[in-house]
Design an enzyme around this catalytic site. Structure first.
Site, mmCIF file in Angstrom:
data_model
loop_
_atom_site.group_PDB
_atom_site.id
_atom_site.type_symbol
_atom_site.label_atom_id
_atom_site.label_comp_id
_atom_site.label_asym_id
_atom_site.label_seq_id
_atom_site.Cartn_x
_atom_site.Cartn_y
_atom_site.Cartn_z
ATOM 1 N N SER A 141 -5.423 0.100 -4.707
ATOM 2 C CA SER A 141 -6.300 0.381 -3.572
ATOM 3 C C SER A 141 -7.590 -0.390 -3.725
ATOM 4 O O SER A 141 -8.063 -0.629 -4.847
ATOM 5 C CB SER A 141 -6.615 1.878 -3.492
ATOM 6 O OG SER A 141 -7.691 2.119 -2.599
ATOM 7 N N TYR A 152 -9.422 9.362 -7.439
ATOM 8 C CA TYR A 152 -8.449 8.460 -6.828
ATOM 9 C C TYR A 152 -8.784 7.014 -7.189
ATOM 10 O O TYR A 152 -7.906 6.251 -7.603
ATOM 11 C CB TYR A 152 -8.453 8.652 -5.308
ATOM 12 C CG TYR A 152 -7.611 7.638 -4.566
ATOM 13 C CD1 TYR A 152 -6.225 7.738 -4.549
ATOM 14 C CD2 TYR A 152 -8.205 6.596 -3.861
ATOM 15 C CE1 TYR A 152 -5.446 6.805 -3.871
ATOM 16 C CE2 TYR A 152 -7.446 5.661 -3.180
ATOM 17 C CZ TYR A 152 -6.065 5.774 -3.180
ATOM 18 O OH TYR A 152 -5.309 4.853 -2.505
#
Length: 248
Positions: A141, A152
């Site tokens: 990501s 995350y």
């Protein structure tokens, strides 16, 4: 000639389903792995109908944070050489941080979903990777490079460091390991109902190309890295983000 085999985690929707579809177009058999049997079955049926091959995509229901569930994946592989492992499972999991116990649970859930799933799937399939020519691909990501996602972001960044180690270990066997790092991608389940028109517009404005990414944009990058054309590419982070974060 034996067809090539790919295993794609998180393969029921969004980027994972687009990756499965792209690899099928290149002649792969694909196992799509995830926790939701109905979603996986629907994706497999849709892709199989589109490609005209009833068994091109096979769903495998498994929670990749549970080591014993990897037996289901191995059973579906059936001892065949694995040409590509695409670690796409994961996502941002919300949690409470008002207590240390809550913070620990929040971090563990995100690290399990985004790191442990990739580690367990790759390690389970590592002995079966085709030698030479196997491919391991992580889907990371943009938040791994610029932050903004707490655990995350940390989990996706961990994939980068692990990919470097794995590339060094598997390179002598002519197996490549790379990471695709998407920017903002619309038409996925990632944001759920949290995305607003303003949030969408802000993310599009941050690109240099003036549009959101689509699952097919990421799938095409994975498709390249899985192909014979990428045999001299390993240990790399490929940003697919419309220029939101420039190469570094």
């Amino acid at each position: 000639m034996e067809s090539r085999l790919a295993v794609v985690s998180g393969g029921g929707t969004g980027i994972g389903a687009a990756v499965a579809s792209a690899l099928v177009r290149d002649g792969y058999d694909v196992l799509v792995v995830g926790r939701r049997a109905d979603v996986l079955a629907a994706a497999a049926e849709r892709i199989n109908v589109d490609c005209g091959r009833s068994d091109a995509v096979v769903p495998v229901t498994a929670d990749l944070t549970e080591p014993e569930h990897l037996d289901r994946v191995l059973a579906a592989v059936g001892g065949r050489p694995v040409d590509a492992v695409v670690n796409n499972a994961g996502g941002y999991l919300a949690g409470e941080t008002d207590t240390l116990a809550g913070t620990a649970a929040y971090w563990r859930a995100n690290l399990d979903a985004n790191v442990l799933t990739a580690v367990l799937l790759t390690e389970a399939l590592r002995p079966l990777l085709r030698r030479p020519g196997g491919r391991v691909i992580m889907v990371s990501s943009i938040s791994a490079q610029r932050g903004g996602g707490g655990p995350y972001s940390a989990g996706k960044a961990a994939l980068h460091g692990w990919a470097y180690d794995l590339a060094a270990q598997l390179g002598p066997e002519q197996i490549t390991v790379n990471v695709v790092s998407p920017g903002y991608v619309a038409e996925t389940e990632f944001f759920g109902d949290r995305m607003t028109p303003e949030g969408h517009a802000k993310r599009v404005a941050a690109t240099l190309v003036g549009r959101a990414g689509l699952p097919d944009d990421i799938a095409e990058a994975v498709r390249y890295l899985a192909s014979p054309a990428a045999g001299y590419v390993t240990g790399q982070i490929l940003g697919v983000n419309g220029g939101s974060v420039l190469g570094r």
